[in-house]
Design a protein around this motif. Structure first.
Motif, PDB file in Angstrom:
ATOM      1  N   LYS A   9       8.169  -1.116  -1.305  1.00  0.00           N
ATOM      2  CA  LYS A   9       7.367  -2.265  -2.043  1.00  0.00           C
ATOM      3  C   LYS A   9       6.090  -2.153  -1.938  1.00  0.00           C
ATOM      4  O   LYS A   9       5.213  -2.471  -2.806  1.00  0.00           O
ATOM      5  CB  LYS A   9       7.738  -3.340  -1.586  1.00  0.00           C
ATOM      6  N   ASN A  10       5.436  -1.145  -0.898  1.00  0.00           N
ATOM      7  CA  ASN A  10       3.975  -0.891  -0.885  1.00  0.00           C
ATOM      8  C   ASN A  10       3.510   0.249  -1.420  1.00  0.00           C
ATOM      9  O   ASN A  10       2.475   0.612  -1.752  1.00  0.00           O
ATOM     10  CB  ASN A  10       3.672  -0.737   0.770  1.00  0.00           C
ATOM     11  N   CYS A  11       4.683   0.919  -2.184  1.00  0.00           N
ATOM     12  CA  CYS A  11       4.450   2.275  -2.828  1.00  0.00           C
ATOM     13  C   CYS A  11       3.731   2.158  -4.339  1.00  0.00           C
ATOM     14  O   CYS A  11       3.320   3.007  -4.880  1.00  0.00           O
ATOM     15  CB  CYS A  11       5.502   3.057  -2.954  1.00  0.00           C
ATOM     16  N   PRO A  12       3.758   0.758  -5.008  1.00  0.00           N
ATOM     17  CA  PRO A  12       3.190   0.726  -6.111  1.00  0.00           C
ATOM     18  C   PRO A  12       1.759   1.186  -6.449  1.00  0.00           C
ATOM     19  O   PRO A  12       1.367   1.590  -7.444  1.00  0.00           O
ATOM     20  CB  PRO A  12       3.477  -0.618  -6.620  1.00  0.00           C
ATOM     21  N   ASP A  13       0.889   1.233  -5.239  1.00  0.00           N
ATOM     22  CA  ASP A  13      -0.227   1.691  -5.284  1.00  0.00           C
ATOM     23  C   ASP A  13      -0.132   3.370  -5.422  1.00  0.00           C
ATOM     24  O   ASP A  13       0.401   3.965  -4.805  1.00  0.00           O
ATOM     25  CB  ASP A  13      -0.935   1.393  -4.088  1.00  0.00           C
ATOM     26  N   GLU A  14      -1.113   3.849  -6.320  1.00  0.00           N
ATOM     27  CA  GLU A  14      -1.093   5.076  -6.723  1.00  0.00           C
ATOM     28  C   GLU A  14      -1.424   6.054  -5.507  1.00  0.00           C
ATOM     29  O   GLU A  14      -0.724   7.097  -5.253  1.00  0.00           O
ATOM     30  CB  GLU A  14      -1.947   5.624  -7.845  1.00  0.00           C
ATOM     31  N   ASP A  15      -2.093   5.600  -4.663  1.00  0.00           N
ATOM     32  CA  ASP A  15      -2.636   6.505  -3.546  1.00  0.00           C
ATOM     33  C   ASP A  15      -1.702   6.341  -2.351  1.00  0.00           C
ATOM     34  O   ASP A  15      -2.201   7.104  -1.206  1.00  0.00           O
ATOM     35  CB  ASP A  15      -3.995   6.025  -3.120  1.00  0.00           C
ATOM     36  N   LYS A  16      -0.653   5.544  -2.485  1.00  0.00           N
ATOM     37  CA  LYS A  16       0.248   5.411  -1.283  1.00  0.00           C
ATOM     38  C   LYS A  16       1.476   6.085  -1.271  1.00  0.00           C
ATOM     39  O   LYS A  16       2.009   6.388  -2.367  1.00  0.00           O
ATOM     40  CB  LYS A  16       0.723   4.036  -0.995  1.00  0.00           C
ATOM     41  N   SER A  17       1.981   6.892  -0.227  1.00  0.00           N
ATOM     42  CA  SER A  17       3.172   7.457  -0.245  1.00  0.00           C
ATOM     43  C   SER A  17       3.853   7.055   0.946  1.00  0.00           C
ATOM     44  O   SER A  17       3.556   6.588   2.073  1.00  0.00           O
ATOM     45  CB  SER A  17       3.189   9.026  -0.455  1.00  0.00           C
TER      46      SER A  17
END
Length: 466
Positions: free
Chosen positions: A161-169
């Motif tokens: 759920k924290n992945c929607p940010d483009e810079d997170k993987s």
């Protein structure tokens, strides 16, 4: 191979879409060659559309059931609400049918040895548990995606759920890439509720897998392609038995097996003659699956990209008047050929093919590998983002188009086509990798190949002892 138990017979239940029917029919043919009788079950409306040449396959019988839409699906796919209504009807009527046919066969003294069911049919697994019937999931998407679903619904849900940010993987055990929003199936992150039925289905798949120790899942992939992904979940025994593509293109054991045999639409005419007139490796093949209706603007941009490439193309467009609203209709007709349906395996094996512009559905992805055709990847939703990353970053057989806020521009389609089909080093490397995977896919299906051995072991150890 051990002697086959007399009257070994499985019930194979599949979803009534082209993307599920094709691999399921190939799977049925391969079981039959190993001495297993198969009853193939899907909706009556789908079976009525399928070609008749399947009736000649000894050991294959059909048991269709009503899904409430026996006269076709006029509204299904027009909106997600209508699709959700269809699936609810499909589950209710299908569950009743599977229960009845399984019980009736047992009463007649000729029980099914096992129920095998495909992706998104978790309800079949639930029915099998209620009947205390042995069952196996045939997963017709990549093993990598089953890993994603498994971890999403177990230990990694909050991290996803924290992945929607483009810079997170996110690093997931056994996966060959860091997971970002580009790889996560889009419906998992949807908040509008329209895809809740599909989320629930995938959750049920994971729950069914976890309800047994070392559960066997058959996967339409092969060991060399997804070695780590097949082994990523410790308590699940994922077994690669693919690519589920007609035999004549792989092991050659059945030269007459040149098509899946279950087309739901009538093929267009004359496209093979058109391909025959084109130079080797010169044609761009464009197809976005059997049910994808592309937005008008995207169609326009693809058209502009094709025209800009100045290469001949074969474009499969669904619909009665596919080019009606395109601004460059006359230019398109001069440069390429547009059809409403074709045999994809027939097209991809043709020597004139040089590139496949695709949505990267799993069947299309595997078929591009089997025929050694490099790819321009343009994913739309579900598993396609994950497949595109595998194609570009892991197997290195294609390039993925880059979208801006408005979508993918024609110039971007042109750029990617030129990379894949051009004389530059990058295109040369893509073609080299494509041929490498083509050879490995064929190796997997040889008599002593990994997928062939895996399926024989499943028949010997599971079906033969049911």
């Amino acid at each position: 191979m051990a002697k086959m138990k007399e009257n070994c017979h499985v019930l194979l239940v599949t979803f009534p879409s082209q993307g599920q029917i094709n691999p399921s029919l190939q799977f049925a043919k391969r079981l039959i060659k190993l001495g297993v009788n198969v009853t193939f079950s899907t909706s009556l409306s789908a079976l009525n559309c399928m070609s008749n040449n399947l009736s000649s396959i000894k050991g294959l019988t059909f048991a269709p059931f009503s899904d409430g839409y026996d006269n076709g699906y006029p509204n299904v796919g027009k909106s997600l609400d209508e699709y959700r209504e269809f699936y609810a009807s499909f589950i209710a009527l299908g569950s009743e049918f599977v229960s009845e046919i399984f019980a009736d066969r047992a009463k007649e003294g000729r029980p099914f040895s096992r129920i095998i069911y495909t992706t998104v049919l978790s309800w079949v697994g639930i029915v099998a548990k209620r009947l205390n019937a042995p069952a196996t999931l045939l997963w017709i998407q990549p093993a990598t995606l089953l890993d994603l679903y498994y971890y999403y619904f177990t230990s990694y849900k909050d991290a996803f759920k924290n992945c929607p940010d483009e810079d997170k993987s996110l690093e997931i055990p056994g996966l060959p890439f860091l997971v970002s929003i580009r790889e996560i199936p889009s419906f998992l992150l949807s908040s509008d509720g329209l895809m809740d039925w599909l989320i629930q289905t995938m959750k049920e798949h994971v729950e069914l897998i976890n309800s047994e120790s070392n559960e066997i899942v058959l996967v339409n992939t092969f060991d060399a392609l997804e070695f780590e992904a097949l082994r990523a979940i410790k308590n699940v025994n994922m077994v690669g038995i693919g690519p589920l593509v007609p035999s004549s293109f792989l092991d050659g054991k059945n030269p007459s097996d040149t098509s899946h045999g279950g087309d739901l639409r009538q093929r267009s005419k004359d496209y093979m003659e058109w391909l025959n007139a084109k130079p080797n490796a010169s044609v761009v093949y464009v197809a976005f699956g059997s049910y994808s209706e592309l937005p008008k603007q995207m169609m326009e941009e693809i058209a502009q990209g094709l025209i800009g490439s100045e290469r001949p193309f074969l474009w499969v467009i669904n619909g009665e008047k596919p080019m009606e609203n395109l601004s460059c209709k006359e230019e398109l007709e001069k440069q390429g050929k547009i059809v409403s349906w074709c045999s994809q395996v027939e097209v991809l094996q043709h020597p004139s093919l040089g590139c496949f512009l695709t949505h990267c559905g799993w069947n299309s992805t595997l078929e591009s590998l089997v025929f050694g055709i490099p790819v321009v990847a343009c994913p739309l939703w579900t598993d396609q983002g994950c497949n595109s990353t595998l194609i570009q970053d892991i197997w290195k057989t294609g390039v993925r188009v880059n979208a801006n806020e408005e979508g993918v521009e024609g110039a971007e389609f042109k750029r990617c086509i030129e990379i894949v089909m051009g004389d530059g080093k990058e295109g040369e490397e893509l073609r080299k990798k494509a041929k490498k995977w083509r050879d490995l896919a064929k190796d997997a299906m040889k008599e002593d190949g990994s997928s062939n051995e895996n399926l024989k072991a499943y028949v010997d150890e599971i079906l033969n002892h049911a």
